[in-house]
Design an enzyme around this catalytic site. Structure first.
Site, PDB file in Angstrom:
ATOM      1  CB  ALA A 175      -1.369  -0.189   1.166  1.00  0.00           C
ATOM      2  N   PRO A 176      -0.016   2.481  -0.655  1.00  0.00           N
ATOM      3  CG  PRO A 176       0.456   4.924  -1.554  1.00  0.00           C
ATOM      4  CD  PRO A 176       1.149   3.870  -0.296  1.00  0.00           C
ATOM      5  N   GLY A 177       0.263   1.786  -2.970  1.00  0.00           N
ATOM      6  CA  GLY A 177      -0.508   1.034  -4.220  1.00  0.00           C
ATOM      7  C   GLY A 177       0.342   1.337  -6.023  1.00  0.00           C
TER       8      GLY A 177
ATOM      9  NE  ARG B 111       0.543   2.101   4.520  1.00  0.00           N
ATOM     10  CZ  ARG B 111       0.874   2.807   3.571  1.00  0.00           C
ATOM     11  NH1 ARG B 111       0.808   4.310   3.700  1.00  0.00           N
ATOM     12  NH2 ARG B 111       1.703   2.823   2.645  1.00  0.00           N
TER      13      ARG B 111
ATOM     14  CG  ASP C 222       0.521  -2.094   3.399  1.00  0.00           C
ATOM     15  OD1 ASP C 222       1.538  -1.588   3.145  1.00  0.00           O
ATOM     16  OD2 ASP C 222       0.075  -1.347   4.647  1.00  0.00           O
TER      17      ASP C 222
ATOM     18  CE  LYS D 122       8.592   2.155  -4.281  1.00  0.00           C
ATOM     19  NZ  LYS D 122       7.216   3.182  -2.957  1.00  0.00           N
TER      20      LYS D 122
ATOM     21  CB  CYS E 153      10.367   7.217   0.731  1.00  0.00           C
ATOM     22  SG  CYS E 153       9.349   7.011   1.948  1.00  0.00           S
TER      23      CYS E 153
ATOM     24  N   GLY F 230       3.881  -8.169   7.734  1.00  0.00           N
ATOM     25  CA  GLY F 230       5.045  -9.019   6.624  1.00  0.00           C
ATOM     26  C   GLY F 230       6.145 -10.061   6.844  1.00  0.00           C
TER      27      GLY F 230
END
Length: 360
Positions: free
Chosen positions: A162-164, A188, A183, A166, A287, A215
């Site tokens: 999420a959010p989606g 999300r 996720d 990729k 990121c 995960g």
């Protein structure tokens, strides 16, 4: 006699999370990035630049022409042209074709405006099939997907999907035999469902399984089954943290959560490694600009994989990405492992760290 003791809890000004984040970044990134930090800092504090990821499922043939008229170009096809040029030059010199020609999916198309051009894209619109024509995202977010290099029929795991954005890019390759999009956050995951329904036809959605497992436990669900694994972990999301008070991980109440991030990232990467088949490829991404969340996590995972699980991991050299995409992005040239896109006022994408691993 009439003086009252001030109640500090109510009168002391609350320091904004964004200011705490910037103070933290100034302290650590000025050391890590040195002379580059002031320009990166300026980029973080200015409006982010976007790319328009074309939706191949939307049958919107007019959109590329529309974007080209605005002076936007598909940065991925430009990289392809570079590769072909190099191949011709190498053949002319009767040399072997360079490792630069590691294939990059030509099915993924993403338009960006040139360096220094801060034009905004219009919002996405439904095309003839009712699906939206493009998805606006940080174009640097496509680099981990391109690095993963999905091949026809691959079983692909997107561990923190999420959010989606990729996930959608992985589907644009048209190569996923099956895509597991997971996720931990149910809210999300709802956003992920919305994106799939807005952009992807039912017959392709049927090849995607959306789950909300933690995960870190994935290897207990389906260990050793995937050809390609993307581990795009939760991180300090530096740009958001520097700009937005809402849901900011530098909030005083989230200090412990923030300090535990590298441990969480390591556990997620280890779960991704264990979910991969022998010979499979993984990409780890964040990121954040922080080496503690980037190279250090990868190095620790390599050690644990070998020591505890007898799994050897090869780190793939992605320096050709720097050469291929230097016209679009600003790269940091001193990463010990992997590649890092730096925000820059003329090319304000990122930050985006990505590192490719191969399970030997």
């Amino acid at each position: 006699r009439h003086r009252h003791k001030e109640k500090w809890a109510t009168t002391a000004p609350r320091i904004p999370s964004t200011r705490l984040a910037l103070h933290h970044f100034d302290t650590s990134y000025s050391l890590h990035l040195g002379a580059l930090w002031p320009s990166v800092r300026a980029g973080l504090l200015c409006e982010q630049k976007y790319g328009a990821l074309l939706n191949n499922f939307a049958a919107a043939d007019h959109v590329p022409q529309e974007l080209e008229l605005l002076n936007a170009t598909d940065f991925i096809s430009e990289a392809h042209q570079k590769v072909q040029q190099w191949q011709q030059e190498m053949m002319a010199q009767a040399e072997m074709s360079p490792p630069l020609c590691a294939s990059i999916s030509s099915k993924i198309k993403c338009y960006t405006f040139p360096r220094g051009d801060i034009t905004r894209f219009r919002p996405a619109r439904p095309a003839s099939l009712g699906l939206l024509d493009y998805y606006l995202m940080d174009a640097a977010s496509l680099l981990p997907v391109l690095a993963l290099n999905v091949q026809p029929g691959d079983f692909v795991l997107d561990l923190c999907a999420a959010p989606g954005g990729k996930t959608l890019a992985l589907l644009q390759t048209g190569f996923c035999g099956h895509l597991a999009a997971n996720d931990v956050s149910i809210s999300r995951t709802k956003r992920l469902y919305e994106i799939l329904h807005s952009y992807v036809p039912k017959e392709v959605r049927d090849t995607v399984s959306v789950t909300s497992y933690d995960g870190r436990d994935w290897d207990q669900v389906k260990g050793g089954t995937f050809h390609k694994v993307l581990v795009d972990v939760p991180c300090t999301t530096d740009r958001h943290s520097a700009m937005e008070e809402h849901n900011n991980i530098f909030h005083k109440r989230r200090t412990k959560e923030r300090q535990m991030l590298p441990m969480l990232q390591l556990e997620l990467l280890m779960a991704g490694i264990l979910a991969a088949k022998p010979g499979a490829e993984l990409v780890y991404s964040t990121c954040s600009l922080s080496p503690l969340q980037n190279e250090c996590v990868v190095e620790r995972a390599l050690d644990i994989a070998e020591a505890q699980f007898n799994i050897r991991i090869h780190v793939e050299d992605l320096s050709h990405f720097r050469t291929l995409f230097q016209d679009t992005f600003s790269f940091f040239s001193d990463c010990r492992l992997g590649e890092l896109v730096l925000p820059h006022l003329t090319a304000n994408f990122g930050p985006m760290y990505f590192c490719k691993l191969c399970r030997v």
